[in-house]
Write a protein that holds these residues in place. Sequence first.
Motif, PDB file in Angstrom:
ATOM      1  N   CYS A  50       0.802  -1.223   0.000  1.00  0.00           N
ATOM      2  CA  CYS A  50       0.000   0.000   0.000  1.00  0.00           C
ATOM      3  C   CYS A  50       0.837   1.275   0.000  1.00  0.00           C
ATOM      4  N   TYR A  98      -9.133  -4.507  -2.767  1.00  0.00           N
ATOM      5  CA  TYR A  98      -7.773  -4.727  -3.269  1.00  0.00           C
ATOM      6  C   TYR A  98      -7.470  -6.222  -3.442  1.00  0.00           C
ATOM      7  N   CYS A 156       1.582   4.205  -2.727  1.00  0.00           N
ATOM      8  CA  CYS A 156       0.613   5.289  -2.971  1.00  0.00           C
ATOM      9  C   CYS A 156       0.263   6.018  -1.661  1.00  0.00           C
ATOM     10  N   HIS A 157      -0.006   5.238  -0.619  1.00  0.00           N
ATOM     11  CA  HIS A 157      -0.346   5.845   0.683  1.00  0.00           C
ATOM     12  C   HIS A 157       0.969   6.051   1.442  1.00  0.00           C
ATOM     13  N   MET A 176     -13.745   6.167  -0.266  1.00  0.00           N
ATOM     14  CA  MET A 176     -13.585   6.457  -1.706  1.00  0.00           C
ATOM     15  C   MET A 176     -14.303   7.776  -2.057  1.00  0.00           C
ATOM     16  N   HIS A 177     -14.000   8.297  -3.247  1.00  0.00           N
ATOM     17  CA  HIS A 177     -14.453   9.646  -3.599  1.00  0.00           C
ATOM     18  C   HIS A 177     -15.972   9.782  -3.568  1.00  0.00           C
TER      19      HIS A 177
HETATM   20  C1  HEC Z   1      -1.933   2.414  -6.903  1.00  0.00           C
HETATM   21  C2  HEC Z   1      -2.077   3.250  -5.703  1.00  0.00           C
HETATM   22  C3  HEC Z   1      -2.744   2.634  -4.517  1.00  0.00           C
HETATM   23  C4  HEC Z   1      -2.399   1.485  -3.833  1.00  0.00           C
HETATM   24  C5  HEC Z   1      -1.277   0.516  -4.135  1.00  0.00           C
HETATM   25  C6  HEC Z   1      -3.320   1.389  -2.731  1.00  0.00           C
HETATM   26  N1  HEC Z   1      -4.191   2.436  -2.751  1.00  0.00           N
HETATM   27 FE1  HEC Z   1      -5.670   2.781  -1.433  1.00  0.00          FE
HETATM   28  N2  HEC Z   1      -6.350   4.316  -2.576  1.00  0.00           N
HETATM   29  C7  HEC Z   1      -5.757   4.785  -3.724  1.00  0.00           C
HETATM   30  C8  HEC Z   1      -6.590   5.803  -4.329  1.00  0.00           C
HETATM   31  C9  HEC Z   1      -6.299   6.587  -5.591  1.00  0.00           C
HETATM   32  C10 HEC Z   1      -7.725   5.924  -3.504  1.00  0.00           C
HETATM   33  C11 HEC Z   1      -8.938   6.834  -3.741  1.00  0.00           C
HETATM   34  C12 HEC Z   1      -9.765   6.238  -4.865  1.00  0.00           C
HETATM   35  C13 HEC Z   1     -11.076   6.928  -5.127  1.00  0.00           C
HETATM   36  O1  HEC Z   1     -11.735   7.385  -4.195  1.00  0.00           O
HETATM   37  O2  HEC Z   1     -11.470   6.995  -6.294  1.00  0.00           O
HETATM   38  C14 HEC Z   1      -7.524   4.983  -2.410  1.00  0.00           C
HETATM   39  C15 HEC Z   1      -8.421   4.810  -1.360  1.00  0.00           C
HETATM   40  C16 HEC Z   1      -8.176   4.024  -0.254  1.00  0.00           C
HETATM   41  C17 HEC Z   1      -8.986   4.009   0.932  1.00  0.00           C
HETATM   42  C18 HEC Z   1     -10.201   4.903   1.196  1.00  0.00           C
HETATM   43  C19 HEC Z   1      -9.792   6.086   2.052  1.00  0.00           C
HETATM   44  C20 HEC Z   1     -10.824   7.167   2.132  1.00  0.00           C
HETATM   45  O3  HEC Z   1     -10.638   8.062   2.977  1.00  0.00           O
HETATM   46  O4  HEC Z   1     -11.799   7.159   1.373  1.00  0.00           O
HETATM   47  C21 HEC Z   1      -8.433   3.100   1.792  1.00  0.00           C
HETATM   48  C22 HEC Z   1      -8.916   2.756   3.188  1.00  0.00           C
HETATM   49  C23 HEC Z   1      -7.296   2.522   1.117  1.00  0.00           C
HETATM   50  N3  HEC Z   1      -7.165   3.105  -0.118  1.00  0.00           N
HETATM   51  C24 HEC Z   1      -6.481   1.559   1.666  1.00  0.00           C
HETATM   52  C25 HEC Z   1      -5.466   0.927   0.958  1.00  0.00           C
HETATM   53  C26 HEC Z   1      -4.764  -0.232   1.438  1.00  0.00           C
HETATM   54  C27 HEC Z   1      -4.995  -0.902   2.789  1.00  0.00           C
HETATM   55  C28 HEC Z   1      -3.888  -0.586   0.445  1.00  0.00           C
HETATM   56  C29 HEC Z   1      -2.953  -1.780   0.425  1.00  0.00           C
HETATM   57  C30 HEC Z   1      -3.595  -3.047   0.629  1.00  0.00           C
HETATM   58  C31 HEC Z   1      -4.032   0.384  -0.623  1.00  0.00           C
HETATM   59  N4  HEC Z   1      -5.005   1.263  -0.282  1.00  0.00           N
HETATM   60  C32 HEC Z   1      -3.289   0.373  -1.795  1.00  0.00           C
HETATM   61  C33 HEC Z   1      -4.554   4.357  -4.235  1.00  0.00           C
HETATM   62  C34 HEC Z   1      -3.888   3.209  -3.835  1.00  0.00           C
END
Ligand code: HEC
Length: 343
Positions: A221, A293, A224-225, A278-279
Amino acid sequence: MKVNLKIYLVLIIVIVWSIQACVPDVDPIITKPLFYQPDGFPATSGQLNNNPVTYNGFRLGKKLFYDPILSLDSSVSCGSCHQQFAAFAHLDHKVSHGINDLEGNRNAPPLFNLAWHSNFFWDGGSNHIEVQPIGPITNPVEMNEDVARVIAKLKRSKFYPEMFKRAFGSDTITTQAMTRAMAQFMSSLISANSKYDQVKAGTATFTVDEQNGYMLFKSKCESCHREPLMTDLDYRNNGLDLHFTSDPGRARITLQPSDSGKFKVPSLRNVAVTFPYMHDGRINSLSKVIDHYRNGIVQSTTIDPILAGGNMSITDAEKQQLLLFLNTLTDPTFLNDERFSEK
Ligand code: HEC
Ligand code: HEC
């Protein structure tokens, strides 16, 4: 006669002193600096360099943030959709509800560590923290008000002219002074004291499961995060949809088809209290986010290269560890900080 004069003098001193005492320049609950650079954080965006946070600017910004007179019918304040206990997101609302309960089409994001952001909104549609508040004030489904009318209302107020004078040295109320004060308040919303931060500082330790969750987070994760903000502040497509007609995301601003379906990577700090996710708020629990995921990633033309390989392999046990780690990102000091609350 002489005695009388003395009494008058004492009276005048007492009156002047008590007037000043009514409007103290320091607040007893403010014991630490309102703005600071947490250990390990990168440099700020610099947008506050010409607008440093002062106590009186913060106080004015907070007053405005919680004041419904910024909306057309005085029914909605910034704080209605950005609630402190939800890290200033809108708890349990998929998409925001504004004036007359009109629905927007996006989920209200949490507000913290904004001094490190250069662009605001899910699509980055606003590029300065001092301009950003004009968006919700004038948005027909949020506050639906006209900025000139807001300024007129503030000018008519009994206390705002004095608050503006204390904050900026002049009681002439301008749009810029208003948004600068709000920027000062919002920039002071710093969240940097979660268990995760304490572990980094060496004052706490993860349990074995949390530590395993952290390792998984780093491998799956974190690209990106990104630590320590838990977002790289970039725009990416994390595989929610095949088509982006209802909300093109970043492409709405850049008009580049290659940006369709990309949204600002949200910070995962305080994520346990900011549901839905999500958005557009389509996912209502962290467990289901991880399932997205694990088995919901949709391949599309703009999918992020990191996710182009398809679903992530995460076992049930690993999922639990990830959830335990995500919970260490909750910052109770921030969520309960009296300096930021309405009263
Ligand atoms: C390729 C980049 C990427 C990776 C890798 C990724 N994320 Fe994300 N994540 C995003 C994006 C971009 C969004 C927002 C998407 C949207 O709302 O359209 C998001 C949204 C989220 C959200 C929602 C947060 C909110 O405030 O709405 C969570 C929770 C989250 N991710 C957890 C994880 C976790 C746990 C992992 C690993 C297992 C992970 N992400 C891996 C890009 C990524
Ligand atoms: C009706 C609910 C509502 C009200 C009222 C509201 N907001 Fe928001 N806020 C939202 C939504 C929804 C978004 C996401 C909009 C988007 O991405 O297009 C948002 C986004 C933001 C962001 C961007 C955060 C980021 O991470 O990019 C900031 C800052 C913000 N709002 C501050 C304010 C301020 C200041 C006010 C008062 C002047 C306010 N909001 C009033 C719902 C609201």
